[in-house]
Design an enzyme around this catalytic site. Structure first.
Site, PDB file in Angstrom:
ATOM      1  N   LYS A   1       5.607  13.921  -7.327  1.00 56.13           N
ATOM      2  CA  LYS A   1       5.945  12.514  -7.589  1.00 56.13           C
ATOM      3  C   LYS A   1       6.276  12.355  -9.065  1.00 56.13           C
ATOM      4  O   LYS A   1       5.535  12.841  -9.914  1.00 56.13           O
ATOM      5  CB  LYS A   1       4.708  11.637  -7.298  1.00 56.13           C
ATOM      6  CG  LYS A   1       4.798  10.827  -6.022  1.00 56.13           C
ATOM      7  CD  LYS A   1       3.729   9.745  -6.046  1.00 56.13           C
ATOM      8  CE  LYS A   1       3.500   9.129  -4.689  1.00 56.13           C
ATOM      9  NZ  LYS A   1       2.378   8.172  -4.689  1.00 56.13           N
TER      10      LYS A   1
ATOM     11  N   ARG B   1      -4.186  -2.248   2.668  1.00 55.19           N
ATOM     12  CA  ARG B   1      -3.611  -3.551   2.333  1.00 55.19           C
ATOM     13  C   ARG B   1      -2.984  -4.138   3.592  1.00 55.19           C
ATOM     14  O   ARG B   1      -3.508  -3.980   4.675  1.00 55.19           O
ATOM     15  CB  ARG B   1      -2.568  -3.400   1.219  1.00 55.19           C
ATOM     16  CG  ARG B   1      -3.206  -3.088  -0.107  1.00 55.19           C
ATOM     17  CD  ARG B   1      -2.224  -2.551  -1.094  1.00 55.19           C
ATOM     18  NE  ARG B   1      -1.792  -1.212  -0.717  1.00 55.19           N
ATOM     19  CZ  ARG B   1      -1.096  -0.405  -1.490  1.00 55.19           C
ATOM     20  NH1 ARG B   1      -0.719  -0.809  -2.658  1.00 55.19           N
ATOM     21  NH2 ARG B   1      -0.776   0.800  -1.088  1.00 55.19           N
TER      22      ARG B   1
ATOM     23  N   SER C   1       0.863  -0.265  -7.377  1.00 59.88           N
ATOM     24  CA  SER C   1       1.265   0.313  -8.666  1.00 59.88           C
ATOM     25  C   SER C   1       2.776   0.247  -8.828  1.00 59.88           C
ATOM     26  O   SER C   1       3.288  -0.007  -9.921  1.00 59.88           O
ATOM     27  CB  SER C   1       0.820   1.768  -8.768  1.00 59.88           C
ATOM     28  OG  SER C   1      -0.572   1.870  -8.723  1.00 59.88           O
TER      29      SER C   1
HETATM   30  P1  ADP Z   1      -1.363   7.176  -3.220  1.00 59.97           P
HETATM   31  O1  ADP Z   1      -0.273   7.706  -4.070  1.00 59.97           O
HETATM   32  O2  ADP Z   1      -2.278   8.183  -2.638  1.00 59.97           O
HETATM   33  O3  ADP Z   1      -0.924   6.110  -2.212  1.00 59.97           O
HETATM   34  P2  ADP Z   1      -2.352   5.070  -4.883  1.00 59.97           P
HETATM   35  O4  ADP Z   1      -2.723   5.278  -6.289  1.00 59.97           O
HETATM   36  O5  ADP Z   1      -1.132   4.251  -4.631  1.00 59.97           O
HETATM   37  O6  ADP Z   1      -2.322   6.467  -4.256  1.00 59.97           O
HETATM   38  O7  ADP Z   1      -3.522   4.380  -4.088  1.00 59.97           O
HETATM   39  C1  ADP Z   1      -4.754   5.014  -3.852  1.00 59.97           C
HETATM   40  C2  ADP Z   1      -5.467   4.274  -2.748  1.00 59.97           C
HETATM   41  O8  ADP Z   1      -5.688   2.922  -3.160  1.00 59.97           O
HETATM   42  C3  ADP Z   1      -4.707   4.174  -1.430  1.00 59.97           C
HETATM   43  O9  ADP Z   1      -5.651   4.241  -0.381  1.00 59.97           O
HETATM   44  C4  ADP Z   1      -4.083   2.821  -1.475  1.00 59.97           C
HETATM   45  O10 ADP Z   1      -3.872   2.305  -0.166  1.00 59.97           O
HETATM   46  C5  ADP Z   1      -5.166   2.044  -2.201  1.00 59.97           C
HETATM   47  N1  ADP Z   1      -4.644   0.865  -2.872  1.00 59.97           N
HETATM   48  C6  ADP Z   1      -3.643   0.777  -3.761  1.00 59.97           C
HETATM   49  N2  ADP Z   1      -3.435  -0.502  -4.158  1.00 59.97           N
HETATM   50  C7  ADP Z   1      -4.356  -1.253  -3.491  1.00 59.97           C
HETATM   51  C8  ADP Z   1      -4.648  -2.650  -3.435  1.00 59.97           C
HETATM   52  N3  ADP Z   1      -3.948  -3.555  -4.112  1.00 59.97           N
HETATM   53  N4  ADP Z   1      -5.655  -3.026  -2.644  1.00 59.97           N
HETATM   54  C9  ADP Z   1      -6.331  -2.121  -1.913  1.00 59.97           C
HETATM   55  N5  ADP Z   1      -6.107  -0.812  -1.901  1.00 59.97           N
HETATM   56  C10 ADP Z   1      -5.127  -0.371  -2.672  1.00 59.97           C
END
Ligand code: ADP
Length: 163
Positions: free
Chosen positions: A40, A89, A127
């Site tokens: 990524k 989410r 993110s």
């Molecule tokens: P990945 O690249 O593994 O998706 P992320 O950094 O995007 O990793 O997210 C890590 C975890 O946090 C995942 O389970 C994602 O669903 C969760 N997550 C991300 N943003 C939120 C949010 N706003 N509320 C709840 N869970 C979240």
């Protein structure tokens, strides 16, 4: 019981923090593991993502922030984690998370995932959305902790009211 909360955290948002705090209330220890994820293209380096996350969660006694770059089930064994925590989410997360959990279960029959739901104000926060707003000089301070906002302003520039 030890829970492992893995992710890319590029960057850490208030949604991630919400999930980490919920997990830390349920489990004796929560290990937040920042994935190197070389496939990524990340906005922040692994070192930056780890540093921001450590700073944001410094007050949390039973949360440890680490980095990892191997298969999740192998890393779980290395740190003696009992379960993996993932945030759910809106419906969009479900299919991918279901696939991931079952793939891990196929490789290790003891593998368990605990899904936690964030506060409703974080349901649509990601993110990638934060990066998108920041890249267009929008204000992301309502969505991320102060230490992350500071680095975002350094990286993308100060928010501007007009274009
Ligand atoms: P990945 O690249 O593994 O998706 P992320 O950094 O995007 O990793 O997210 C890590 C975890 O946090 C995942 O389970 C994602 O669903 C969760 N997550 C991300 N943003 C939120 C949010 N706003 N509320 C709840 N869970 C979240």
């Amino acid at each position: 019981m030890i829970a492992l909360y893995p992710g890319t955290f590029d960057p850490l948002t208030n949604g991630h923090i919400d999930i980490a705090l919920r997990g830390a209330k349920i489990f004796d220890k929560l290990i937040l593991a920042v994935s190197e994820n070389p496939k990524k293209q990340t906005a922040f380096s692994l070192e930056e993502r780890v540093a921001m996350t450590k700073e944001a969660l410094a007050d949390q006694k039973n949360i440890e922030v680490v980095q990892f770059n191997c298969l999740l089930i192998k890393f779980m064994k290395k740190v003696n984690a009992d379960v993996v925590i993932r945030g759910l989410r809106a419906v969009g997360d479900f299919e991918f998370e279901f696939q991931l959990a079952l793939m891990n279960r196929k490789m290790d029959s003891d593998f368990e995932t605990v899904f936690l739901m964030p506060n409703k104000e974080y349901i649509f926060l990601s993110s990638s959305m934060v990066r998108e707003v920041a890249a267009h000089y929008g204000d992301v301070s309502p969505f991320v902790p102060e230490c992350v906002n500071r680095r975002i302003v350094e990286r993308f520039g100060k928010p501007t009211p007009s274009c």
